[in-house]
Design a protein around this motif. Structure first.
Motif, PDB file in Angstrom:
ATOM      1  N   MET A   1      -3.969  15.346   0.297  1.00 41.29           N
ATOM      2  CA  MET A   1      -3.474  14.151  -0.346  1.00 41.29           C
ATOM      3  C   MET A   1      -2.476  14.547  -1.421  1.00 41.29           C
ATOM      4  N   ASN A   2      -1.416  13.798  -1.531  1.00 40.18           N
ATOM      5  CA  ASN A   2      -0.433  14.035  -2.573  1.00 40.18           C
ATOM      6  C   ASN A   2      -0.997  13.637  -3.929  1.00 40.18           C
ATOM      7  N   HIS A  63     -12.479 -12.937  -6.379  1.00 43.18           N
ATOM      8  CA  HIS A  63     -11.240 -12.772  -5.618  1.00 43.18           C
ATOM      9  C   HIS A  63     -10.924 -11.287  -5.534  1.00 43.18           C
ATOM     10  N   GLU A  64     -10.470 -10.848  -4.367  1.00 42.00           N
ATOM     11  CA  GLU A  64     -10.151  -9.432  -4.174  1.00 42.00           C
ATOM     12  C   GLU A  64      -8.894  -9.272  -3.346  1.00 42.00           C
ATOM     13  N   VAL A  65      -8.124  -8.243  -3.684  1.00 42.33           N
ATOM     14  CA  VAL A  65      -6.877  -7.921  -2.993  1.00 42.33           C
ATOM     15  C   VAL A  65      -6.866  -6.406  -2.774  1.00 42.33           C
ATOM     16  N   TYR A  66      -6.479  -5.977  -1.575  1.00 44.77           N
ATOM     17  CA  TYR A  66      -6.377  -4.546  -1.264  1.00 44.77           C
ATOM     18  C   TYR A  66      -4.962  -4.231  -0.809  1.00 44.77           C
ATOM     19  N   ILE A  67      -4.401  -3.158  -1.353  1.00 43.89           N
ATOM     20  CA  ILE A  67      -3.033  -2.735  -1.059  1.00 43.89           C
ATOM     21  C   ILE A  67      -3.079  -1.296  -0.564  1.00 43.89           C
ATOM     22  N   GLU A  68      -2.282  -0.987   0.470  1.00 40.22           N
ATOM     23  CA  GLU A  68      -2.230   0.400   0.945  1.00 40.22           C
ATOM     24  C   GLU A  68      -0.820   0.780   1.365  1.00 40.22           C
ATOM     25  N   ILE A  72      -2.494   6.163   0.412  1.00 46.95           N
ATOM     26  CA  ILE A  72      -3.417   5.724  -0.630  1.00 46.95           C
ATOM     27  C   ILE A  72      -3.656   4.221  -0.508  1.00 46.95           C
ATOM     28  N   TRP A  73      -4.841   3.776  -0.957  1.00 45.41           N
ATOM     29  CA  TRP A  73      -5.093   2.336  -1.043  1.00 45.41           C
ATOM     30  C   TRP A  73      -5.737   2.065  -2.391  1.00 45.41           C
ATOM     31  N   THR A  74      -5.527   0.863  -2.900  1.00 44.18           N
ATOM     32  CA  THR A  74      -6.161   0.432  -4.133  1.00 44.18           C
ATOM     33  C   THR A  74      -6.752  -0.949  -3.896  1.00 44.18           C
ATOM     34  N   GLY A  75      -7.873  -1.196  -4.539  1.00 45.13           N
ATOM     35  CA  GLY A  75      -8.523  -2.493  -4.450  1.00 45.13           C
ATOM     36  C   GLY A  75      -8.583  -3.142  -5.812  1.00 45.13           C
ATOM     37  N   TYR A  76      -8.403  -4.415  -5.853  1.00 48.72           N
ATOM     38  CA  TYR A  76      -8.431  -5.198  -7.087  1.00 48.72           C
ATOM     39  C   TYR A  76      -9.465  -6.286  -6.882  1.00 48.72           C
TER      40      TYR A  76
END
Length: 79
Positions: A1-2, A63-68, A72-76
């Motif tokens: 992983m970077n 409420h949840e949002v996931y970005i990838e 890498i991915w991040t969850g909010y």
């Protein structure tokens, strides 16, 4: 992983519950809770560029949002 340097998702925050790298699932918690001090309605920004892959509402997580992106991915959650 970077190696990644993630941007802060808010302009003003305090860590309300931390993350222990060698025990990521301790007490069912594998992330960092970022709370607010004096402004409960400030904007929340993505920590990195990427694509929104999941938006949901959960009775426990709110409420949840996931970005990838490719690496890498991040969850909010608790939004």
């Amino acid at each position: 992983m970077n190696n990644y340097i993630l941007l802060s998702p808010t302009h003003q925050f305090g860590i309300t519950k931390g993350f222990v790298a060698d025990k990521p699932k301790e007490n069912g918690h594998a992330g960092i809770d970022i709370g607010w001090y004096s402004n409960p309605n400030q904007p929340i920004y993505a920590c990195h560029t990427g694509k929104v892959v999941w938006v949901n509402y959960d009775t426990n997580r709110g409420h949840e949002v996931y970005i990838e992106d490719d690496e890498i991915w991040t969850g909010y959650i608790h939004l």
